[in-house]
Design an enzyme around this catalytic site. Structure first.
Site, PDB file in Angstrom:
ATOM      1  N   HIS A 149       0.847  -1.190   0.000  1.00 34.97           N
ATOM      2  CA  HIS A 149       0.000   0.000   0.000  1.00 34.97           C
ATOM      3  C   HIS A 149       0.886   1.246   0.000  1.00 34.97           C
ATOM      4  O   HIS A 149       1.257   1.742   1.065  1.00 34.97           O
ATOM      5  CB  HIS A 149      -0.905   0.012   1.233  1.00 34.97           C
ATOM      6  CG  HIS A 149      -1.800  -1.185   1.332  1.00 34.97           C
ATOM      7  ND1 HIS A 149      -1.335  -2.427   1.691  1.00 34.97           N
ATOM      8  CD2 HIS A 149      -3.124  -1.311   1.125  1.00 34.97           C
ATOM      9  CE1 HIS A 149      -2.345  -3.280   1.705  1.00 34.97           C
ATOM     10  NE2 HIS A 149      -3.441  -2.632   1.362  1.00 34.97           N
ATOM     11  N   HIS A 209      -4.014   2.996  -3.399  1.00 29.87           N
ATOM     12  CA  HIS A 209      -4.213   2.423  -2.063  1.00 29.87           C
ATOM     13  C   HIS A 209      -3.524   1.084  -1.865  1.00 29.87           C
ATOM     14  O   HIS A 209      -2.640   0.955  -1.027  1.00 29.87           O
ATOM     15  CB  HIS A 209      -5.715   2.288  -1.770  1.00 29.87           C
ATOM     16  CG  HIS A 209      -6.016   1.811  -0.385  1.00 29.87           C
ATOM     17  ND1 HIS A 209      -5.892   0.498   0.004  1.00 29.87           N
ATOM     18  CD2 HIS A 209      -6.424   2.477   0.711  1.00 29.87           C
ATOM     19  CE1 HIS A 209      -6.208   0.381   1.284  1.00 29.87           C
ATOM     20  NE2 HIS A 209      -6.537   1.569   1.736  1.00 29.87           N
ATOM     21  N   GLU A 265     -17.108  -4.855  24.926  1.00 28.13           N
ATOM     22  CA  GLU A 265     -16.276  -6.054  25.039  1.00 28.13           C
ATOM     23  C   GLU A 265     -15.049  -6.003  24.126  1.00 28.13           C
ATOM     24  O   GLU A 265     -13.942  -6.357  24.542  1.00 28.13           O
ATOM     25  CB  GLU A 265     -17.096  -7.314  24.713  1.00 28.13           C
ATOM     26  CG  GLU A 265     -18.178  -7.635  25.714  1.00 28.13           C
ATOM     27  CD  GLU A 265     -19.507  -6.957  25.401  1.00 28.13           C
ATOM     28  OE1 GLU A 265     -20.486  -7.249  26.094  1.00 28.13           O
ATOM     29  OE2 GLU A 265     -19.546  -6.148  24.443  1.00 28.13           O
ATOM     30  N   HIS A 283     -27.454 -16.354  25.468  1.00 31.80           N
ATOM     31  CA  HIS A 283     -26.406 -16.130  26.452  1.00 31.80           C
ATOM     32  C   HIS A 283     -25.696 -17.420  26.857  1.00 31.80           C
ATOM     33  O   HIS A 283     -24.760 -17.369  27.657  1.00 31.80           O
ATOM     34  CB  HIS A 283     -26.985 -15.457  27.704  1.00 31.80           C
ATOM     35  CG  HIS A 283     -27.293 -14.009  27.531  1.00 31.80           C
ATOM     36  ND1 HIS A 283     -28.091 -13.539  26.511  1.00 31.80           N
ATOM     37  CD2 HIS A 283     -26.914 -12.910  28.240  1.00 31.80           C
ATOM     38  CE1 HIS A 283     -28.188 -12.221  26.607  1.00 31.80           C
ATOM     39  NE2 HIS A 283     -27.483 -11.821  27.639  1.00 31.80           N
TER      40      HIS A 283
END
Length: 672
Positions: free
Chosen positions: A35, A266, A415, A477
């Site tokens: 890149h 890029h 998280e 869960h």
């Protein structure tokens, strides 16, 4: 600022920055992969940063009080590699640049921690660098509070791109940083408006500056190709309140005649013709990888200027007492305190005698209450589940802008951001991080957990509510595949302890680990103490061990983890009452068992007997221990989950899904 003006008004800066650009072009072209556009666009910003603001000593890359530089936009790795080579880092040679992205090179496609000095963290997946940097900034604040600003006083500088800011983890990170008011964190945004697919506008309309401001950051801006404007913004960033975003407006592939300001610059080499034309525009008459001696010398002088700061720091550090110096060195290099083993031994002895019936999440809290007071470097936290994960112990105090001596981080419902910050806390040095959430939400933390394993960062993931045993919250869960996912990850220890003793042993191993992260899968429901005979030996370190031997001729071996070890023990009672000799093997950590020599594994799992594994999860990780290792498919069985759980009390779920002593006994008899 255009190239002609830049060359005319800032000739010395231009030469320095151009050296970065041409090395990036040449290395990507030689590798036929990479890149080039980002390094070409951010070369001016990086030149001002390294020459006038970054505190570093190229000859002492591990100096504890150096500024940290994180290239979050890791695809632009040649920007960092060029800077390390030019400023004189010993490992960053021109030959390494010439072998960019090739086998054996320290200069991988994306910066890899541990491969090359000067690379502070692995930044492949976008958004991880900026998020890891938040942890580094918190670690700096924590260490400064413990040891004083005379020896800990530095900044964390980040270069992030549009992709880093588009990834969802970035919001978790900047929200946490804003709340913590981390005024030692500066993010330089490569605002070039280009992604792989084209203009950012094809996919996003976010006002990034407003987003950062709304998250409690100071927001500045500059022309990323005007060294005076860059200098103004970076100087302002050093005195601003809270974390700082500097919007650096740049042109990707700066100077490339047909590919600048487009996605063509890029993710692919520019091509020989484009490079030749670009170098002509730059006024750079040199061949591939050729840097004039005077430019290299000027860069090396920049790399050496921090030596004076380093020497002054060493004098201040030398003024500390010998004991404080030794403790600083131990913590910053993650040396394991002898107090850990002492505390664990005493804890195990007391609990073997008391034999409590507690959930392993509670057992974990009890262990932490014993070790946190003797390990000042531990910093805990939870993703808004403190009362469920039980990760807070007396005396820690909340880490906050008002209390940098606090050792408990309120991560909020973040998280992924928590896991990435834990990587940064450790990589900075001086902190042993642990953080908690529900085991099912490893799904949300997974990206950073994988990087913990890849980098060799021994973060400790306290994952409670580890099975259908959590009960009424239901299948959303209740983790069933997550043990398999964690066990499938290289360089990860997945612990599922059966009682308070195994929990203590797992914590001892996790906190003494040098390069392996740990996942502690802990129960919500109470479990009896199965190990009531005290031993100083850490049996969990073996990964699996004989918990109860067969009486009479051994015909069956039951293997189990966590809450199912108790059930296996009850199944053994049934089988033994029917004269079927049954051994019970507790398997708290498959990875550590696999690492034992074959002689030990053979003693635990000899040939001949029926084998049944019991776990409230999917079977997949058990196949090696059931059918390999001298086992036989005809004599192997599994009692566990084949699908998702359900919403009901835990005892009803175990009955419904057939994870019972009776079902285990019947499985064994069907295989005899």
């Amino acid at each position: 600022m255009d190239i002609a003006t830049l060359r005319a008004n800032h000739p010395e800066h231009w030469k320095l920055a151009t050296a970065i650009r041409v090395l990036a072009m040449d290395a990507v072209q030689a590798a036929n992969s990479g890149h080039p556009g980002m390094p070409m666009g951010m070369a001016d910003v990086a030149t001002v940063l390294f020459s006038k603001h970054l505190k570093f000593d190229a000859k002492a890359p591990r100096w504890a009080d150096r500024d940290r530089f994180v290239l979050s936009a890791g695809h632009g790795s040649m920007l960092l590699y060029a800077l390390l080579y030019l400023t004189g880092y010993e490992q960053a040679t021109l030959d390494q640049i010439k072998s960019f992205r090739q086998w054996g090179s320290r200069m991988a496609g994306h910066p890899e921690y541990g491969h090359l000095e000067g690379v502070e963290t692995t930044t492949g997946p976008l958004g991880q660098g900026i998020s890891t940097a938040v942890g580094m900034a918190m670690a700096e604040k924590s260490m400064a509070a413990r040891f004083g600003k005379k020896v800990v006083d530095h900044r964390i500088w980040v270069i992030a791109g549009d992709g880093c800011l588009m990834e969802g983890i970035s919001q978790e990170a900047i929200g946490l940083a804003g709340k913590q008011q981390l005024d030692n964190l500066v993010v330089l945004w490569d605002d070039n408006n280009i992604t792989i697919d084209g203009r950012v506008s094809v996919a996003d309309i976010t006002d990034q500056k407003a987003r950062f401001a709304a998250s409690g950051w100071t927001v500045l801006a500059c022309d990323g190709h005007d060294p005076e404007d860059i200098e103004r913004a970076l100087s302002a960033a050093e005195t601003a309140k809270g974390p700082v975003l500097v919007d650096c407006k740049t042109i990707i592939g700066f100077g490339a005649p047909t590919k600048a300001d487009s996605h063509a610059a890029h993710g692919a080499p520019l091509g020989a013709e484009e490079i030749a034309a670009t170098k002509e525009i730059y006024g750079w008459p040199y061949g591939p990888f050729e840097i004039p001696a005077e430019i290299k010398s000027a860069w090396e002088a920049i790399g050496a200027k921090g030596a004076a700061d380093h020497a002054e720091w060493q004098a201040r550090f030398g003024a500390l007492s010998g004991a404080k110096q030794a403790e600083f060195e131990r913590q910053v290099t993650h040396g394991v305190s002898k107090k850990l083993a002492t505390a664990i031994r005493a804890f195990k002895k007391a609990q073997s005698e008391a034999a409590p019936k507690v959930a392993t999440r509670k057992a974990s809290e009890m262990v932490l209450a014993a070790v946190n007071p003797v390990l000042p470097e531990t910093m805990g936290g939870s993703a808004d589940l403190t009362g469920s994960n039980l990760t807070l112990t007396p005396g820690l105090g909340d880490f906050s802008a008002e209390n940098r001596k606090g050792r408990y981080i309120r991560y909020g419902i973040r998280e992924h951001g928590m896991a990435a910050a834990m990587n940064g806390l450790y990589l900075h040095g001086g902190v042993r991080p642990y953080g908690g959430t529900f085991f099912c939400f490893t799904d949300y933390a997974r990206g950073a957990m994988r990087l913990s394993a890849l980098m060799g960062v021994p973060a400790v993931y306290v994952m409670t509510h580890d099975s259908i045993g959590l009960g009424e919250d239901g299948p959303t869960h209740q983790p069933v595949e997550h043990l398999a996912m964690c066990r499938a990850t290289p360089n990860t220890w997945t612990f599922r302890p059966a009682d308070v003793i195994e929990t203590a042993e797992a914590w001892e191993l996790a906190l003494a680990s040098e390069r392996t992260p740990s996942v502690l899968a802990l129960s919500r429901q109470n479990l009896p103490t199965l190990r009531t005979k005290h031993t100083t030996q850490n049996l969990t370190a073996k990964g699996a061990y004989i918990l109860e031997e067969a009486a009479g001729k051994r015909q069956a071996i039951l293997m189990a983890t966590g809450s199912e070890v108790e059930i296996a023990m009850k199944a053994r009672d049934i089988l033994q009452s029917q004269a079927i000799g049954t051994r019970v093997v507790s398997v708290p950590c498959m990875e550590l068992f696999a690492a034992q020599d074959e002689a030990y594994r053979r003693r635990v799992l000899p040939a001949g007997a029926v084998r049944v594994a019991v776990e409230a999860a999917v079977q997949q990780p058990w196949d090696r221990w059931l059918m390999g290792e001298r086992g036989s498919e005809k004599k192997a069985g599994f009692v566990g989950m084949t699908g998702f759980g359900a919403s009901a009390p835990a005892n009803e779920l175990y009955q419904h899904f057939g994870i019972t002593p009776e079902a285990i006994a019947e499985k064994v008899k069907s295989l005899l």
